[in-house]
Design a protein around this motif. Structure first.
Motif, PDB file in Angstrom:
ATOM      1  N   HIS A 504      34.841  48.671  38.404  1.00  0.00           N
ATOM      2  CA  HIS A 504      34.513  49.724  37.432  1.00  0.00           C
ATOM      3  C   HIS A 504      34.695  49.234  35.999  1.00  0.00           C
ATOM      4  N   LEU A 505      35.701  48.431  35.768  1.00  0.00           N
ATOM      5  CA  LEU A 505      35.929  47.903  34.423  1.00  0.00           C
ATOM      6  C   LEU A 505      34.729  47.076  33.975  1.00  0.00           C
ATOM      7  N   ALA A 506      34.223  46.226  34.868  1.00  0.00           N
ATOM      8  CA  ALA A 506      33.055  45.416  34.532  1.00  0.00           C
ATOM      9  C   ALA A 506      31.817  46.290  34.339  1.00  0.00           C
ATOM     10  N   PHE A 507      31.647  47.278  35.208  1.00  0.00           N
ATOM     11  CA  PHE A 507      30.459  48.128  35.129  1.00  0.00           C
ATOM     12  C   PHE A 507      30.395  48.857  33.791  1.00  0.00           C
ATOM     13  N   TRP A 508      31.505  49.487  33.382  1.00  0.00           N
ATOM     14  CA  TRP A 508      31.461  50.272  32.149  1.00  0.00           C
ATOM     15  C   TRP A 508      31.468  49.383  30.914  1.00  0.00           C
ATOM     16  N   ARG A 509      31.898  48.154  31.082  1.00  0.00           N
ATOM     17  CA  ARG A 509      31.734  47.186  29.993  1.00  0.00           C
ATOM     18  C   ARG A 509      30.251  46.946  29.746  1.00  0.00           C
TER      19      ARG A 509
END
Length: 762
Positions: A504-509
Motif C-alpha cells: 500500500h505504501l508503494a501504491f499510494w506513492r
C-alpha cells in the motif's frame, strides 16, 4: 448523596440524601412532633431545604434565560442533560437569585433521588407551612401540594419548588407541583422521557460549555488561587476535557493541588498509563462541596440503564460505543451482525446462562441506544445518519477504564469488525467515508494493541485505502508509512501484514505522482514476496501487476505492455482463462499496448475480452461495463470519435440503470460522454456537461478529490475550445493554485495544469 458545584445531584444509598442540604424527618423528629402536636405555620418568607452554594466559578449560560422564560407565569422547567453539565448549579443560581431579590415567599429545595425522598421533602414543607401531621408523611405531602394551589380570598404566596436530580419520572407520578400563577417549579434530571413533558412542563437541554464559557470558568477558578494561564492553553485544556463543567472544575482543583500548569496537566491526561481517577482529585479534595469524583459520575446511570428494557443491553452497548469516535458513530455500525453477536454474548454472560440465548435483533440494539439516550449517557439522533450516536469522550474513557483487560481487547476487535462490515466497498458517500475513517482513527488510538494481535486487523487496511480513495494522497502516504514502520517493528520484515503495508505504501506513492519511486518500491517488494510466499502466490502476482502499471505510468508504456503480457501467461497457467484476475490482466495488456502506440491491437484485444466477459460475467457485471468503456475509448483514439460517443452514451444509460447516478463509474461515463461531445465538434455542449458534472463531483467527492480537480481541468479546456480563452486561462490559474496545494508541484495533474495555463494565456 448530593453533588453541588458544577456537578449534578445523585441519589444516596436507599434514595435518601445524606449531604445535610435538606431538613429530613427522622424517627426522633417525627416522635417529637407527634408529642407536641401540629406546629404553627412558619412566617413568610420561609425556606425548606438547603440550596447548594454557588460554585466558585459559576458561569451564567443561555440555558438560564430559557429556564426563566419557562417558569415565569407558573410554568415548570425540567433541566435535563448528562451528569456533570451543571444542571444543579443552574437551578441553584435561579433559586438563590429569586430568593435574595425578594421575589419569593416560600422556597422549597428537595433532593429528589427517589419517590421516598420527594414525599419526605414535601412532608417537611407540609409540617412547617401547613400544620400537617408529621406522623403521616404521605398525607403531609398531599397537604402541602394542596396548599400550593391558589385559593380565592387567600393572600397569594409566591413559591418556588425545586426537585433536584430526579432519577425516574415515575417517582413524580402524582407529585408534580400544581400550575399556579404565583408559583414556579424546577426539576433537574438526567432522564429525557416524554413523561417529563406536558401539563405546563418544558424540557430544557443543558449542554456542554461553549469554548468561551469553559475558558471563562478556568480563568476564574485559577485566578481564585492566584494562578493565570494564557487563553490559548486554557482553550486546549477545555477541549481535552470535552467542555464538561464538572470535569473542568475537578481538573482545576487537581492541577492547583499538584502545582501543575495546563500543559503539564494535559500531558498527564493523555498518559495511557494513568486512569481518569488518577488525574482528578479524590473525594477528600473535591471543590465546591462536591461529593462524587468524575470517574464515578455516570456509574449509577449505567446501572439504571442496564435494568431497563431491553434488559442487559445498555451496558454492553455503551462499552462498544466507547471504543469509537465520540463525535459520531453511524447507527449501522452498532446494529450490524458483528455488534449484534457481541451484544448477544455479553447479555448471555451477564445472565449466567450456559446455553444459547435468543439473538439480539437490530431493533433491540436501537432500543438499547434509546435507553442510553433517555439517561443522557449517549446522544442518539437517528436523523443525523452518519453520526447517529455520540458519546462524551470522558464517559467513553471512564467506561473503557472500567473494563476487564480481556473484554477490552475483545471489544476493540469487535468494533473493528463492525466498522469493516459497515464500510461500503465503493464509497459513494464521502461524508460517510470520512466518519468511518474518524471512527477507525479513534479505535486505533483507544486500543492499538488488540488491533495488531495476533495479526493486523482489516480495519487498519480499510481505513488507509479509504484515505487514498478520498483523494488525500499525502495523508494516505503518511498513514501507510506509519503503519509499515509499526508492522516492521512488531511483526518483522517478512510477515505477510508487513509486506501488505509495503504494498500500500508503494501504491499510494505512485498515486501521489511518484511513479518511478513506486515502481522501484514494487520491484523490491516483489523480491521479498517471491522469497517469502513463492512466485505463484496471488500476492506476488499482484505485485507484478502493480510494478508493470507503475513502470507504464513512469513513461515506459512498451515495457508495461510486455510485463503484463508475461504476467498474463502466468495467470493463465496458475488461475485459468476465466479467473477474474486473468481477465483483468488481459485488459491491462490491451490498454498498455494502446498506450505504446498499437491502438488497433488494443481495440481488437478489448473486443475479444468483451465477448469473454459477457460469457463469464454477464452484461451487467461492473467488469463487463468497464471493458465496454475501455473499448469505446480506444475506438475513439483510433479515429472513430462518433463511434466512441455513441458507445459511451449507451454505456451511461446502462450504468445509470445498474449503478445509480452517484456511482463513481457513472460519473466517469458522464465525463467520457462530455469529452467526446467536444471531440466530435460540440465544444459548447462539452463545457455545459462538464459544468453539470463538476457540481455532482463537488457534492459527492468534495473539492479536493483528484477526480473533482480533473473535471475542473476539462471544464476549463472546453470553455476555451468554445471560444472563451480568457475564462479558460482564469480557470486554469485557479486550478493550478489548488493542485499545487493538494497534489504538490511534481504531480502529473499539476504539470498538466501548468501547461494548460501557459497555452490559454498565449
Amino acid at each position: 448523596m448530593h453533588v453541588s458545584g458544577t456537578g449534578d445531584a445523585t441519589a444516596a444509598p436507599g434514595g435518601l440524601a445524606n449531604s445535610g442540604y435538606i431538613h429530613e424527618l427522622n424517627v426522633s423528629t417525627l416522635t417529637m412532633v407527634v408529642r407536641q402536636g401540629p406546629r404553627e405555620p412558619a412566617a413568610w418568607p420561609h425556606q425548606v431545604g438547603l440550596v447548594p452554594p454557588r460554585a466558585l466559578s459559576f458561569q451564567p449560560r443561555t440555558e438560564l434565560e430559557r429556564l426563566k422564560e419557562a417558569v415565569e407565569g407558573g410554568g415548570t422547567a425540567v433541566l435535563t442533560g448528562m451528569g456533570g453539565v451543571g444542571k444543579t448549579q443552574l437551578a441553584a443560581d435561579y433559586a438563590h437569585s429569586t430568593w435574595l431579590d425578594g421575589r419569593l415567599d416560600v422556597l422549597v429545595w428537595i433532593s429528589a433521588g427517589n419517590r421516598s425522598a420527594v414525599v419526605t421533602g414535601y412532608a417537611q414543607a407540609g409540617v412547617e407551612l401547613c400544620r400537617a401531621d408529621a406522623s403521616d408523611p404521605e398525607q403531609a405531602a398531599r397537604t402541602f401540594l394542596a396548599w400550593l394551589h391558589p385559593k380565592a380570598g387567600a393572600a397569594p404566596c409566591r413559591w418556588l419548588v425545586v426537585l433536584d436530580d430526579v432519577s425516574d419520572p415515575a417517582d413524580l407520578r402524582g407529585l408534580w407541583p400544581p400550575a399556579s400563577p404565583y408559583g414556579r417549579s424546577l426539576a433537574t434530571t438526567r432522564r429525557r422521557e416524554a413523561a417529563l413533558v406536558g401539563h405546563g412542563r418544558r424540557l430544557i437541554d443543558v449542554g456542554l460549555f461553549t469554548e468561551a464559557d469553559a475558558v471563562a470558568h478556568l480563568t476564574t477558578s485559577l485566578a481564585a488561587h492566584d494562578r493565570h494561564e494564557p487563553a490559548g492553553r486554557l482553550a486546549a485544556l477545555a477541549h481535552d476535557l470535552g467542555h464538561l463543567p464538572l470535569a473542568l472544575s475537578q481538573a482545576t482543583a487537581y492541577l492547583v493541588d499538584a502545582d501543575l500548569d495546563c500543559d503539564a496537566y494535559r500531558r498527564l491526561l493523555t498518559d495511557r498509563a494513568r486512569t481518569l481517577a488518577q488525574v482528578m482529585p479524590g473525594t477528600d479534595a473535591l471543590p465546591d462541596d462536591q461529593q462524587v469524583a468524575l470517574s464515578a459520575s455516570w456509574s449509577l446511570s449505567v446501572e439504571r440503564a442496564d435494568r431497563l428494557d431491553p434488559v442487559g443491553l445498555a451496558r454492553p452497548m455503551l462499552r462498544l460505543a466507547a471504543m469509537l469516535d465520540p463525535n459520531g458513530v453511524p447507527g449501522g455500525v452498532l446494529a450490524g451482525p458483528h455488534a449484534l453477536a457481541h451484544l448477544t454474548e455479553q447479555r448471555t454472560r451477564a445472565a449466567g446462562n450456559t446455553g444459547p440465548s435468543p439473538q439480539v435483533r437490530p431493533q433491540d440494539a436501537v432500543l438499547a441506544l434509546r435507553v442510553l439516550h433517555r439517561l443522557s449517557l449517549v446522544e442518539h439522533t437517528p436523523a443525523t445518519g452518519n453520526q447517529a450516536v455520540r458519546v462524551h469522550r470522558l464517559v467513553q474513557r471512564a467506561t473503557r477504564e472500567d473494563l476487564p483487560r480481556d473484554l477490552h481487547d475483545e471489544l476493540a476487535r469487535t468494533a473493528g469488525d463492525a466498522l469493516v462490515e459497515a464500510w461500503p466497498e465503493v464509497e459513494r458517500d464521502s461524508a460517510l467515508a470520512q466518519v468511518l475513517r474518524a471512527n477507525a482513527d479513534a479505535l486505533r488510538a483507544h486500543a492499538p494493541g488488540p488491533l495488531r494481535e495476533p495479526g493486523w486487523h482489516p480495519v487498519l487496511f480499510r481505513a488507509g485505502r479509504s484515505l487514498g480513495e478520498a483523494g488525500h494522497l499525502d495523508a494516505a502516504h503518511a498513514y501507510w508509512s506509519e503503519l509499515h514502520a509499526a508492522a516492521h517493528r512488531s511483526l518483522g520484515p517478512d510477515h505477510p501484514d508487513t509486506l501488505t503495508t509495503r504494498h500500500h505504501l508503494a501504491f499510494w506513492r505512485g498515486e501521489a505522482g511518484d511513479a518511478a519511486g513506486a515502481a522501484a518500491a514494487f520491484a523490491e517488494l516483489l523480491e521479498n514476496r517471491r522469497r517469502v510466499l513463492g512466485p505463484d502466490h496471488p500476492d506476488a502476482l499482484n505485485t507484478r501487476a502493480n510494478l508493470a502499471y507503475q513502470r507504464g505510468e513512469a513513461g515506459d508504456a512498451a515495457g508495461a505492455a510486455a510485463a503484463f503480457a508475461e504476467l498474463l501467461e502466468d495467470r493463465l497457467r496458475v488461475l485459468g482463462p476465466d479467473h477474474p484476475d486473468t481477465l483483468v490482466t488481459r485488459g491491462d495488456v490491451a490498454g498498455w499496448q494502446g498506450m505504446a502506440g498499437d491502438v488497433d491491437r488494443a481495440v481488437a484485444a478489448y473486443a475479444e475480452l468483451l465477448e469473454d466477459r459477457l460469457r463469464v460475467l454477464g452484461p451487467d457485471h461492473p467488469h463487463t461495463l468497464n471493458t465496454r468503456g475501455n473499448l469505446a475509448y480506444w475506438r475513439g483514439e483510433a479515429g472513430d470519435a462518433a463511434g466512441a460517443l455513441h458507445a459511451y452514451t449507451e454505456l451511461l444509460e446502462d450504468r445509470l440503470r445498474i449503478l445509480g447516478p452517484d456511482h463513481p463509474h457513472t460519473l466517469t461515463s458522464r465525463h467520457n460522454v462530455a469529452r467526446w461531445h467536444g471531440e466530435t465538434g460540440d465544444a459548447t455542449r462539452a463545457a455545459a456537461e462538464f459544468a453539470e458534472l463538476l457540481e455532482d463531483r463537488l457534492r459527492i467527492l468534495g473539492p479536493e478529490h483528484p477526480r473533482t480537480l480533473g473535471t475542473r481541468s476539462n471544464l476549463a479546456r472546453w470553455r476555451g475550445e468554445a471560444g472563451d480563452a480568457e475564462g479558460a486561462a482564469r480557470a486554469f490559474a485557479d486550478l493550478l493554485t489548488d493542485v499545487l496545494r493538494v497534489l504538490g508541484p511534481e504531480h502529473p495533474e499539476t504539470v498538466k495544469a501548468r501547461a494548460s495555463l501557459a497555452r490559454w494565456q498565449n
